[in-house]
Design an enzyme around this catalytic site. Structure first.
Site, PDB file in Angstrom:
ATOM      1  CG  HIS A 323      -1.648   1.248   1.479  1.00 10.56           C
ATOM      2  ND1 HIS A 323      -2.934   1.459   1.023  1.00 10.56           N
ATOM      3  CD2 HIS A 323      -1.288   2.380   2.133  1.00 10.56           C
ATOM      4  CE1 HIS A 323      -3.322   2.675   1.381  1.00 10.56           C
ATOM      5  NE2 HIS A 323      -2.347   3.251   2.062  1.00 10.56           N
ATOM      6  CD  GLU A 324       1.974   3.551   3.640  1.00 12.16           C
ATOM      7  OE1 GLU A 324       2.318   4.632   3.129  1.00 12.16           O
ATOM      8  OE2 GLU A 324       0.918   3.410   4.272  1.00 12.16           O
ATOM      9  CG  HIS A 327       0.144   6.098  -0.770  1.00 14.18           C
ATOM     10  ND1 HIS A 327      -0.921   6.812  -1.260  1.00 14.18           N
ATOM     11  CD2 HIS A 327      -0.311   5.472   0.354  1.00 14.18           C
ATOM     12  CE1 HIS A 327      -1.971   6.644  -0.476  1.00 14.18           C
ATOM     13  NE2 HIS A 327      -1.630   5.830   0.510  1.00 14.18           N
ATOM     14  CD  GLU A 388      -4.619   6.624   2.325  1.00  8.47           C
ATOM     15  OE1 GLU A 388      -4.418   5.425   2.573  1.00  8.47           O
ATOM     16  OE2 GLU A 388      -3.710   7.471   2.324  1.00  8.47           O
TER      17      GLU A 388
END
Length: 521
Positions: A323-324, A327, A388
């Site tokens: 997930h990070e 980003h 997100e």
């Protein structure tokens, strides 16, 4: 749910230990013949453990992760673009990985094995879920320094100009006000043409600064150049390193090695994704109870030990790291900063109008506050929630290509939601937050998991063994609630029995009766 708010901490810990047992059911104890067994025994000896399953915070990926695929000499076959389009997932190929590449990463940590248990026996059992935020807003979206300095100056200038226009209009005599109104009516078409030209220039400026993401195919606004933004990321990296310089784990710490190998494996399995192979990914593990993680646009990965203590297994941690990384790869920081700059520019125009139209300063201050809140809750926060959700989707695909158990991703958010209920935190509406609610994130990931499982199959990942962790979590919650109800019932029954004990009744003797007895005597 009123039952949950009265739970004692011991019962909360018992439930969380039951959740951690989900990982134990899926843990893998290597046979003595496995080349990984001596390394695992070394890690267990380092932590004073006898078996791998004694550490509940981070566990091993059973036959699905880095070393087992390396030791078994398995390679992933390529994913054609046609197959990818049918799955509706990332439109690039599964990376073909040779054993030599993975072994090179393994040699770097020869002292302590990479997939080590990352918590000590003294790890806290209670998860403080309320403070958890993946990619906090300040950490994930650095704003250009010049605009940071000019932002309050811009607002002050807009207030001064608007207030000056109001004072000028109020000071005009009535006859000049009428002349000005007549002039506006006579030149209304010229004014309309000027406003239309300004609007057209704004639209042209907006569409000429749109870029298509090579990963998702979505158009996004970019007002900041990539090189300029990378320079700002380097400056921000220096700030964070100065802040965390006394809290960083050493490179020989098993927790650091675990995260480093997981990031290495995720990036190697997804190096065909645009932006991953071009970035130098550097891991920093911060010894802090904060449940947080973030990745700077220049590839600097920061993860806190509080997050390592909160995940149930490596599958969940793999998804969070994906997930990070998503980003950073998707350029969400530059995209969010661009939106902020655009909204600030439009906000200056509205702020000038507010201070020019409102007859008193108090009304202008109120109008300015309303305008800022409308911008925050109608644009800023919904856009953050959209980014997100996109990072969740791409991060799940990155974890699937790395052969993690993608079903554990939704379990993590279910754990966080239930932990908040156990601690009695109030449930705020989602529109007040920059992140989706834990429950909505779990539901969204559940809808994406079937596609992610197909992507695992296409990438020739080993089949998942054992029951679905989502089912195990639901059963654990159900059993915990049943046990809690029984305990509350037992406490109620004991209290009723205590209240029902016979008490000696003391009768009051009337005073007249005593006097009559004494008189008769």
């Amino acid at each position: 749910m009123s039952l949950l708010y009265g739970l004692q901490s011991t019962r909360i810990n018992r439930f969380l230990s039951g959740v951690n047992n989900l990982a134990n059911r899926r843990q893998w104890t290597p046979p003595a013949s496995c080349p990984l067994a001596p390394k695992l025994r070394a890690v267990n000896a380092y932590w004073g453990l006898n078996t791998v399953s004694h550490c509940h915070s981070v566990t091993l990926l059973p036959r699905n992760f880095l070393f087992c695929r390396t030791l078994n000499h398995k390679k992933s076959r390529c994913l054609s673009s046609a197959q990818s389009k049918e799955l509706g997932v990332l439109t690039y190929r599964c990376t073909v990985r040779g054993d030599s590449v993975l072994r090179q990463g393994a040699r770097k940590v020869a002292g302590v094995p990479a997939l080590a248990a990352s918590c000590s026996p003294s790890c806290p059992a209670v998860i403080e879920a309320r403070s958890f935020r993946t990619s906090a807003r300040v950490q994930a979206a650095p704003v250009p320094l010049l605009l940071l300095i000019l932002k309050p100056v811009q607002k002050l200038l807009a207030i001064i100009v608007g207030r000056g226009i109001r004072k000028w209009w109020q000071a005009l005599p009535p006859n000049k006000k009428e002349l000005f109104k007549d002039s506006v009516r006579k030149n209304k078409w010229r004014l309309l043409l000027g406003l239309s030209a300004f609007g057209l220039l704004f639209v042209v400026f907006y569409f000429t600064h749109l870029e298509v993401s090579p990963v998702t195919g979505r158009s996004k606004l970019l007002l900041v150049g990539k090189e300029h933004f990378r320079l700002l990321s380097d400056l921000e990296y220096e700030v964070w390193m100065e802040e965390f310089k006394n809290d960083l784990l050493p490179e020989r710490d098993p927790r650091y090695l675990t995260v480093k190998e997981m990031v290495y494996h995720l990036t190697q399995c997804n190096r065909d994704v645009p932006g991953i192979s071009e970035t130098n990914w550097v891991v920093h593990v911060v010894d802090s109870p904060a449940v947080n993680a973030f990745v700077l646009p220049n590839g600097q990965v920061f993860i806190f030990t509080g997050l390592l203590n909160s995940v149930t297994d490596v599958h969940q941690l793999s998804f969070l790291l994906g997930h990070e990384i998503a980003h950073a790869v998707l350029g969400h920081a530059a995209e969010k900063a661009s939106l902020v700059h655009l909204l600030d520019f439009l906000g200056m125009i509205f702020l000038t109008m507010i201070w020019a139209i409102c007859p008193r300063d108090s009304l202008a201050v109120l109008g300015q506050w309303i305008q800022s809140k409308l911008q925050e809750y109608m644009f800023d926060r919904p856009y953050s929630r959209t980014l997100e959700a996109e990072a969740d989707k791409v991060g799940l695909q990155l974890a699937a290509k790395a052969c993690a158990d993608v079903r554990a991703s939704s379990v993590f958010w279910q754990q966080m939601e239930f932990s908040e209920s156990l601690h009695g935190y109030p449930k705020l509406p989602e529109w007040l937050s920059t992140h989706p609610s834990h429950g909505n994130r779990a539901e969204y990931l559940d809808r994406l998991i079937p596609q992610a499982l197909k992507l695992r199959e296409v990438c020739n990942c080993p089949p998942l063994s054992g029951p679905d962790p989502r089912l195990l979590f639901r059963l654990t919650v159900k059993r915990f609630l049943e046990d809690s109800e029984k305990e509350d019932l037992n406490i109620t029954v004991k209290k009723q029995k205590t209240d029902a004990l016979p008490m000696q009744k003391q009768e009051q003797i009337p005073l007249t009766y005593v006097l009559e007895k004494r008189t008769a005597g």
